[in-house]
Design a protein around this motif. Sequence first.
Motif, mmCIF file in Angstrom:
data_model
loop_
_atom_site.group_PDB
_atom_site.id
_atom_site.type_symbol
_atom_site.label_atom_id
_atom_site.label_comp_id
_atom_site.label_asym_id
_atom_site.label_seq_id
_atom_site.Cartn_x
_atom_site.Cartn_y
_atom_site.Cartn_z
ATOM 1 N N ALA A 1 0.834 -1.201 0.000
ATOM 2 C CA ALA A 1 0.000 0.000 0.000
ATOM 3 C C ALA A 1 0.869 1.252 0.000
ATOM 4 O O ALA A 1 1.972 1.270 0.545
ATOM 5 C CB ALA A 1 -0.913 0.009 1.222
ATOM 6 N N SER A 2 0.329 2.303 -0.602
ATOM 7 C CA SER A 2 0.987 3.609 -0.597
ATOM 8 C C SER A 2 0.087 4.596 0.142
ATOM 9 O O SER A 2 -1.039 4.272 0.526
ATOM 10 C CB SER A 2 1.232 4.079 -2.029
ATOM 11 N N ASP A 3 0.565 5.818 0.308
ATOM 12 C CA ASP A 3 -0.232 6.845 0.988
ATOM 13 C C ASP A 3 -1.576 7.073 0.292
ATOM 14 O O ASP A 3 -2.572 7.363 0.944
ATOM 15 C CB ASP A 3 0.536 8.171 1.054
ATOM 16 N N GLY A 4 -1.607 6.911 -1.006
ATOM 17 C CA GLY A 4 -2.835 7.125 -1.754
ATOM 18 C C GLY A 4 -3.891 6.038 -1.548
ATOM 19 O O GLY A 4 -5.004 6.157 -2.045
ATOM 20 N N ASP A 5 -3.545 4.992 -0.812
ATOM 21 C CA ASP A 5 -4.466 3.888 -0.570
ATOM 22 C C ASP A 5 -5.194 3.986 0.763
ATOM 23 O O ASP A 5 -5.916 3.071 1.135
ATOM 24 C CB ASP A 5 -3.707 2.552 -0.612
ATOM 25 N N ALA A 6 -5.033 5.088 1.484
ATOM 26 C CA ALA A 6 -5.596 5.199 2.834
ATOM 27 C C ALA A 6 -7.104 4.959 2.856
ATOM 28 O O ALA A 6 -7.617 4.258 3.745
ATOM 29 C CB ALA A 6 -5.258 6.552 3.452
ATOM 30 N N ALA A 7 -7.839 5.493 1.908
ATOM 31 C CA ALA A 7 -9.296 5.319 1.911
ATOM 32 C C ALA A 7 -9.677 3.859 1.698
ATOM 33 O O ALA A 7 -10.567 3.339 2.376
ATOM 34 C CB ALA A 7 -9.936 6.201 0.840
ATOM 35 N N ALA A 8 -9.008 3.187 0.786
ATOM 36 C CA ALA A 8 -9.297 1.771 0.543
ATOM 37 C C ALA A 8 -8.945 0.928 1.764
ATOM 38 O O ALA A 8 -9.705 0.030 2.139
ATOM 39 C CB ALA A 8 -8.534 1.279 -0.689
ATOM 40 N N VAL A 9 -7.816 1.222 2.392
ATOM 41 C CA VAL A 9 -7.418 0.485 3.600
ATOM 42 C C VAL A 9 -8.435 0.731 4.712
ATOM 43 O O VAL A 9 -8.848 -0.202 5.410
ATOM 44 C CB VAL A 9 -5.981 0.859 4.034
ATOM 45 N N SER A 10 -8.871 1.972 4.868
ATOM 46 C CA SER A 10 -9.878 2.291 5.887
ATOM 47 C C SER A 10 -11.155 1.492 5.674
ATOM 48 O O SER A 10 -11.733 0.964 6.629
ATOM 49 C CB SER A 10 -10.208 3.781 5.882
ATOM 50 N N GLU A 11 -11.615 1.404 4.430
ATOM 51 C CA GLU A 11 -12.847 0.664 4.157
ATOM 52 C C GLU A 11 -12.686 -0.825 4.421
ATOM 53 O O GLU A 11 -13.598 -1.479 4.950
ATOM 54 C CB GLU A 11 -13.326 0.922 2.731
ATOM 55 N N LEU A 12 -11.538 -1.384 4.072
ATOM 56 C CA LEU A 12 -11.282 -2.799 4.366
ATOM 57 C C LEU A 12 -11.228 -3.034 5.876
ATOM 58 O O LEU A 12 -11.785 -4.014 6.380
ATOM 59 C CB LEU A 12 -9.993 -3.263 3.695
ATOM 60 N N LEU A 13 -10.567 -2.129 6.596
ATOM 61 C CA LEU A 13 -10.507 -2.252 8.055
ATOM 62 C C LEU A 13 -11.894 -2.131 8.682
ATOM 63 O O LEU A 13 -12.224 -2.874 9.611
ATOM 64 C CB LEU A 13 -9.578 -1.192 8.644
ATOM 65 N N ARG A 14 -12.707 -1.210 8.167
ATOM 66 C CA ARG A 14 -14.071 -1.053 8.689
ATOM 67 C C ARG A 14 -14.846 -2.371 8.520
ATOM 68 O O ARG A 14 -15.463 -2.869 9.454
ATOM 69 C CB ARG A 14 -14.806 0.077 7.983
ATOM 70 N N PHE B 1 -23.386 -6.252 22.110
ATOM 71 C CA PHE B 1 -23.396 -5.348 20.960
ATOM 72 C C PHE B 1 -23.090 -3.930 21.425
ATOM 73 O O PHE B 1 -23.565 -3.493 22.464
ATOM 74 C CB PHE B 1 -24.761 -5.380 20.261
ATOM 75 N N GLY B 2 -22.291 -3.219 20.671
ATOM 76 C CA GLY B 2 -21.967 -1.835 20.990
ATOM 77 C C GLY B 2 -21.097 -1.241 19.916
ATOM 78 O O GLY B 2 -20.806 -1.888 18.901
ATOM 79 N N PRO B 3 -20.659 -0.009 20.131
ATOM 80 C CA PRO B 3 -19.793 0.630 19.132
ATOM 81 C C PRO B 3 -18.426 -0.052 19.084
ATOM 82 O O PRO B 3 -18.041 -0.763 20.011
ATOM 83 C CB PRO B 3 -19.673 2.071 19.644
ATOM 84 N N LEU B 4 -17.727 0.191 17.988
ATOM 85 C CA LEU B 4 -16.368 -0.342 17.871
ATOM 86 C C LEU B 4 -15.500 0.196 18.999
ATOM 87 O O LEU B 4 -15.651 1.345 19.427
ATOM 88 C CB LEU B 4 -15.740 0.075 16.541
ATOM 89 N N ALA B 5 -14.576 -0.622 19.447
ATOM 90 C CA ALA B 5 -13.616 -0.195 20.457
ATOM 91 C C ALA B 5 -12.844 1.018 19.924
ATOM 92 O O ALA B 5 -12.585 1.104 18.713
ATOM 93 C CB ALA B 5 -12.655 -1.324 20.784
ATOM 94 N N PRO B 6 -12.478 1.942 20.810
ATOM 95 C CA PRO B 6 -11.745 3.137 20.349
ATOM 96 C C PRO B 6 -10.488 2.809 19.543
ATOM 97 O O PRO B 6 -10.200 3.514 18.567
ATOM 98 C CB PRO B 6 -11.405 3.859 21.656
ATOM 99 N N GLU C 1 -7.917 2.995 14.175
ATOM 100 C CA GLU C 1 -7.282 2.332 13.027
ATOM 101 C C GLU C 1 -7.987 2.702 11.733
ATOM 102 O O GLU C 1 -7.356 2.943 10.714
ATOM 103 C CB GLU C 1 -7.403 0.808 13.186
ATOM 104 N N ILE C 2 -9.311 2.701 11.778
ATOM 105 C CA ILE C 2 -10.101 3.013 10.589
ATOM 106 C C ILE C 2 -9.900 4.477 10.191
ATOM 107 O O ILE C 2 -9.727 4.787 9.012
ATOM 108 C CB ILE C 2 -11.591 2.709 10.835
ATOM 109 N N ALA C 3 -9.893 5.356 11.183
ATOM 110 C CA ALA C 3 -9.742 6.792 10.911
ATOM 111 C C ALA C 3 -8.361 7.132 10.371
ATOM 112 O O ALA C 3 -8.224 8.022 9.536
ATOM 113 C CB ALA C 3 -10.021 7.592 12.184
#
Length: 159
Positions: free
Chosen positions: A9-22, A40-45, A50-52
């Motif tokens: 991955a490169s810096d330009g892949d951040a959005a794709a990596v975020s979506e995969l992590l989500r 059930f609850g929100p994702l752990a901080p 990591e996603i952000a």
Amino acid sequence: MSRAVVRIASDGDAAAVSELLRAYHERTEAEKVAHDLQEFGPLAPAYAAEIADPAFPGSDVLLAEVDDRTIGMVILRVAGADAEIKRLWVDPAARGAGAGGALIAEAVRRAAAARAASLRLSVWDWRHDALGLYRSRGFVEVASWETRERLVCLRMPLR
């Protein structure tokens, strides 16, 4: 469908990596609820962070692509004699293109090139397809280093 190709991955892949992590974290957390490991609850901080900001200092983020579409990822960290893979994920709609195997093969190649003695990972015991994939690639179950129940620890010697 074409076969998967793996690249770093490169810096330009951040959005794709975020979506995969989500997708990875949301599926994993839902499975933990289904297996009575948590409510059930929100994702752990830590997972939300990591996603952000999908930066993994000291690690390689490898992406699998089919027809120029990012469909999977794995994080490889080499630390001393050990290497570890985390967050192996392939979009369920794109499974069957060999992305999981290709990601593992590239992680093995990179870990061996870094002179790691072994490659390790942990996986939830209910992920039978993933366990089968890892075992078919030469990983064997070892004593657990995890504190969370139901995680199976696997290792592959590299030298």
